[in-house]
Write an enzyme that holds these catalytic residues in place. Structure first.
Site, short mmCIF file in Angstrom:
data_model
loop_
_atom_site.label_atom_id
_atom_site.label_comp_id
_atom_site.label_asym_id
_atom_site.label_seq_id
_atom_site.Cartn_x
_atom_site.Cartn_y
_atom_site.Cartn_z
N ALA A 76 0.88 -1.17 0.00
CA ALA A 76 0.00 0.00 0.00
C ALA A 76 0.91 1.22 0.00
O ALA A 76 1.10 1.89 1.02
CB ALA A 76 -0.92 0.01 1.20
N GLY A 78 0.51 3.90 -1.86
CA GLY A 78 -0.30 5.13 -1.87
C GLY A 78 0.13 6.12 -2.93
O GLY A 78 0.04 7.33 -2.75
N ASN A 105 2.07 5.80 -16.35
CA ASN A 105 0.95 5.20 -15.60
C ASN A 105 0.24 6.34 -14.88
O ASN A 105 0.80 6.97 -14.00
CB ASN A 105 1.52 4.16 -14.62
CG ASN A 105 0.43 3.47 -13.80
OD1 ASN A 105 0.00 3.98 -12.77
ND2 ASN A 105 0.00 2.30 -14.24
N CYS A 135 -6.14 1.14 -8.75
CA CYS A 135 -5.25 1.19 -7.58
C CYS A 135 -6.07 1.01 -6.31
O CYS A 135 -6.97 1.81 -6.03
CB CYS A 135 -4.48 2.50 -7.51
SG CYS A 135 -3.38 2.53 -6.09
N ASN A 197 -4.56 -5.67 -12.11
CA ASN A 197 -3.88 -5.00 -11.00
C ASN A 197 -4.00 -5.91 -9.78
O ASN A 197 -4.53 -7.02 -9.87
CB ASN A 197 -4.53 -3.63 -10.74
CG ASN A 197 -3.55 -2.64 -10.12
OD1 ASN A 197 -2.70 -3.02 -9.31
ND2 ASN A 197 -3.65 -1.38 -10.49
C1 LIG Z 1 5.19 -2.19 -4.71
C2 LIG Z 1 4.17 -2.13 -5.81
C3 LIG Z 1 3.76 -0.89 -6.30
C4 LIG Z 1 2.82 -0.81 -7.33
N1 LIG Z 1 2.45 0.42 -7.83
C5 LIG Z 1 1.60 0.48 -8.90
C6 LIG Z 1 1.28 1.75 -9.49
O1 LIG Z 1 1.79 2.81 -9.11
N2 LIG Z 1 0.41 1.76 -10.54
C7 LIG Z 1 -0.15 0.59 -11.02
O2 LIG Z 1 -0.93 0.65 -11.98
N3 LIG Z 1 0.15 -0.60 -10.48
C8 LIG Z 1 1.02 -0.69 -9.45
N4 LIG Z 1 1.35 -1.92 -8.92
C9 LIG Z 1 0.74 -3.16 -9.49
C10 LIG Z 1 1.70 -3.82 -10.49
O3 LIG Z 1 2.00 -2.94 -11.56
C11 LIG Z 1 1.11 -5.15 -11.04
O4 LIG Z 1 -0.06 -4.87 -11.77
C12 LIG Z 1 0.77 -6.15 -9.95
O5 LIG Z 1 1.75 -6.13 -8.93
C13 LIG Z 1 0.63 -7.60 -10.48
O6 LIG Z 1 1.82 -8.09 -11.06
P1 LIG Z 1 2.97 -8.93 -10.25
O7 LIG Z 1 2.27 -10.01 -9.49
O8 LIG Z 1 3.90 -9.44 -11.29
O9 LIG Z 1 3.63 -7.96 -9.33
C14 LIG Z 1 2.27 -2.02 -7.89
C15 LIG Z 1 2.70 -3.27 -7.38
C16 LIG Z 1 3.64 -3.34 -6.37
C17 LIG Z 1 4.09 -4.70 -5.88
#
Ligand SMILES: Cc1cc2nc3c(=O)[nH]c(=O)nc-3n(C[C@H](O)[C@H](O)[C@H](O)COP(=O)(O)O)c2cc1C
Length: 317
Positions: A76, A78, A105, A135, A197
């Protein structure tokens, strides 16, 4: 960038990707973070999604912001970011657009904010814009928009008015009918999708009887969410295939086999996020594994693999 003889090449919304791999938003800062890791190259991936960006700078949530869970991670953050003007004026000029494609993004608390941030990115060298209506870690906007097809369509429509660059809508898994939402977003002007997401989750400190995450709840990512993500990609692909709209499949990709599953389910490209935290050099292995699979199955290129899933006959009950 050349497509000649590269089986991993694909055209994504008119952009040339040298690999189907996409580094995911929030996991690679603003595209510079991993370039300091020895052996890492932005050239190993088709595109990089930058951290979520809002109109004004945001400090993000109070700690703890991340917590490891079985086969996954809660976060989280934020939407901590320096604001769109800083990203456009100070960060984009430092990126090497010859290495890969860069995708902004965009997030906001109001439809107008999404429009304005998109407009400012439109006036920049960014290759495409991902609209984050999913988000789970902010009080206003984010998933509140993404879980309502009417609101999702309004956000996409507003961003569409602000740019002719490719628009990729990032869909939330925390909703009833993701296919219907995708259909509405296509009508509103989305050129592509990012699916999925994070899923909303919680972890509890039993001694304090308090949530571990400062924001109380967070977004679950990593291998734990892969089966959910695969089904959502399959469902969104049922809508997209009629419109030739591509999907960046994502959620828990950790191996070449995972990436191949997403491609078969209907993704044209595959996101890598959480896996980078424990193996920043994973992308080269994923590219090699996908290429070996294509050769072994005599599939000419990665684009020929997308959506080749053959469903079982309906099991009786
Ligand atoms: C630490 C962290 C920060 C993230 N920040 C964003 C963000 O700013 N914008 C967004 O669209 N997704 C964000 N995500 C989601 C990732 O882009 C991704 O969609 C999600 O983690 C699923 O993929 P994964 O399992 O390979 O991590 C974030 C994920 C993580 C772990």
């Amino acid at each position: 960038m050349t497509q000649t003889g590269n089986p991993l090449f694909l055209d994504f919304c008119g952009l040339a990707f040298d690999s189907p791999l996409v580094l995911l938003s929030g996991c690679v800062g603003f595209g510079e973070e991993y370039t300091r890791v020895k052996g890492f190259s932005n050239r190993d991936v088709g595109a990089i999604c930058l951290k979520g960006t809002t109109l004004e700078p945001r400090l993000g949530n109070k700690p703890h912001r991340v917590y490891e869970t079985p086969m996954g991670m809660l976060n989280a953050i934020g939407l901590q970011n320096p604001g769109v003007d800083h990203v456009v004026g100070n960060i984009l000029p430092e990126l090497d657009f010859n290495e890969t494609r860069f995708i902004a993004n965009v997030s906001g608390s109001t439809v107008e904010e999404y429009h304005e941030v998109t407009r400012r990115f439109d006036d920049s060298p960014i290759d495409a814009i991902e609209i984050n209506i999913s988000c789970p870690n902010v009080k206003e906007g984010g998933v509140a928009f993404g879980n309502d097809p009417d609101m999702s369509a309004r956000v996409v429509e507003a961003c569409r008015r602000a740019t002719e660059k490719p628009l990729i809508t990032k869909l939330s898994p925390n909703q009833t009918d993701i296919g219907e939402n995708a259909r509405r977003c296509i009508e509103a002007g989305s050129d592509g999708f990012a699916v999925i997401n994070t899923l909303m989750g919680m972890a509890i400190d039993i001694e304090k009887r308090q949530p571990v995450i400062g924001n109380n709840q967070g977004g679950l990512s990593g291998p734990a969410i892969k089966p959910v993500a695969l089904l959502k990609v399959h469902q969104v692909y049922q809508v997209c295939k009629h419109h030739r709209i591509p999907i960046i499949g994502q959620g828990g990709v950790n191996s070449a086999e995972d990436a191949i599953e997403f491609l078969i389910a209907g993704a044209s490209a595959v996101g890598v996020g959480t896996a980078l935290f424990y193996d920043p050099l994973i992308c080269r292995k994923l590219n090699d594994g996908i290429q070996t699979y294509l050769e072994r199955h005599q599939i000419a290129n990665v684009q020929a693999l997308t959506g080749t899933l053959q469903l079982n006959n309906q099991p009786g009950c």
